[in-house]
Motif scaffolding. Sequence first.
Motif, mmCIF file in Angstrom:
data_model
loop_
_atom_site.group_PDB
_atom_site.id
_atom_site.type_symbol
_atom_site.label_atom_id
_atom_site.label_comp_id
_atom_site.label_asym_id
_atom_site.label_seq_id
_atom_site.Cartn_x
_atom_site.Cartn_y
_atom_site.Cartn_z
ATOM 1 N N THR A 25 0.855 -1.174 0.000
ATOM 2 C CA THR A 25 0.000 0.000 0.000
ATOM 3 C C THR A 25 0.899 1.234 0.000
ATOM 4 O O THR A 25 1.846 1.314 0.772
ATOM 5 C CB THR A 25 -0.901 0.017 1.254
ATOM 6 O OG1 THR A 25 -1.698 -1.168 1.259
ATOM 7 C CG2 THR A 25 -1.796 1.243 1.282
ATOM 8 N N ARG A 27 1.203 5.431 0.300
ATOM 9 C CA ARG A 27 0.592 6.672 0.754
ATOM 10 C C ARG A 27 1.595 7.801 0.520
ATOM 11 O O ARG A 27 2.793 7.605 0.701
ATOM 12 C CB ARG A 27 0.226 6.600 2.232
ATOM 13 C CG ARG A 27 -0.932 5.680 2.528
ATOM 14 C CD ARG A 27 -1.328 5.705 4.000
ATOM 15 N NE ARG A 27 -0.398 4.960 4.838
ATOM 16 C CZ ARG A 27 -0.446 3.643 5.053
ATOM 17 N NH1 ARG A 27 -1.384 2.924 4.471
ATOM 18 N NH2 ARG A 27 0.418 3.058 5.853
ATOM 19 N N ARG A 29 1.920 12.216 1.166
ATOM 20 C CA ARG A 29 1.292 13.413 1.742
ATOM 21 C C ARG A 29 2.344 14.514 1.890
ATOM 22 O O ARG A 29 3.541 14.243 1.862
ATOM 23 C CB ARG A 29 0.659 13.098 3.094
ATOM 24 C CG ARG A 29 1.669 12.666 4.144
ATOM 25 C CD ARG A 29 1.008 12.165 5.429
ATOM 26 N NE ARG A 29 1.983 11.691 6.388
ATOM 27 C CZ ARG A 29 2.596 10.519 6.346
ATOM 28 N NH1 ARG A 29 2.320 9.668 5.373
ATOM 29 N NH2 ARG A 29 3.465 10.182 7.272
ATOM 30 N N SER A 40 -2.149 3.768 -5.514
ATOM 31 C CA SER A 40 -2.602 3.299 -4.192
ATOM 32 C C SER A 40 -1.850 2.048 -3.752
ATOM 33 O O SER A 40 -1.772 1.753 -2.559
ATOM 34 C CB SER A 40 -4.107 3.036 -4.209
ATOM 35 O OG SER A 40 -4.412 2.041 -5.173
ATOM 36 N N TYR A 84 9.360 4.591 4.939
ATOM 37 C CA TYR A 84 9.001 5.845 4.295
ATOM 38 C C TYR A 84 10.249 6.616 3.905
ATOM 39 O O TYR A 84 11.355 6.326 4.371
ATOM 40 C CB TYR A 84 8.128 6.706 5.215
ATOM 41 C CG TYR A 84 8.871 7.271 6.395
ATOM 42 C CD1 TYR A 84 9.437 8.553 6.330
ATOM 43 C CD2 TYR A 84 9.040 6.534 7.562
ATOM 44 C CE1 TYR A 84 10.138 9.070 7.400
ATOM 45 C CE2 TYR A 84 9.735 7.051 8.637
ATOM 46 C CZ TYR A 84 10.282 8.315 8.562
ATOM 47 O OH TYR A 84 10.978 8.832 9.615
#
Length: 171
Positions: A25, A27, A29, A40, A84
């Motif tokens: 998944t 993400r 931002r 996604s 990340y």
Amino acid sequence: STIEPGIPFILNFTLVTNATGARYTIRARTDRSFNVSFPSSLDTGTSGSAEGTVTLTAPSDTVSGTDVTLTIEAEDPESGDSNYVAVRLTVMTKVVSIKADCPVECSRASWELSANLTDGNGTGIAEVLSYVMSVDGTNVTVASYNASCCSQEGGKCGHMFRLYKEPFYNY
């Protein structure tokens, strides 16, 4: 890296893992709530890696010099493992005030650029020619450049001259 307000900035990334055939998944931002589009999920397939793209767009009214942090996260939903990367970007607005009226016979003409510059947050501008005070009380640096139309220094007539907050670039 720098991005321009209202212009999509594309960042390619590679997800690498020891596991093969996993679906992660994704993400993405920013700390400024800028518009971000991204896949996604990514499948690592038999190679254990996958390519992804994040597109970030700063609003067109974003003040030049604004810093934004883009965070991209990948998570294995089965194991809960994640990782990340955070990338710091600076929004820079191009100066577009250019007077260039160069004839074919370049030795008899020149072109000039003038701009009022401010860094907004006090980090500094590389070279100061003179200061003026803007209507709102902000110190603004006045910069100017003049060259012969034959000059290679700042670009020949018809080439784009870009001037950014810091550092200065000319193309």
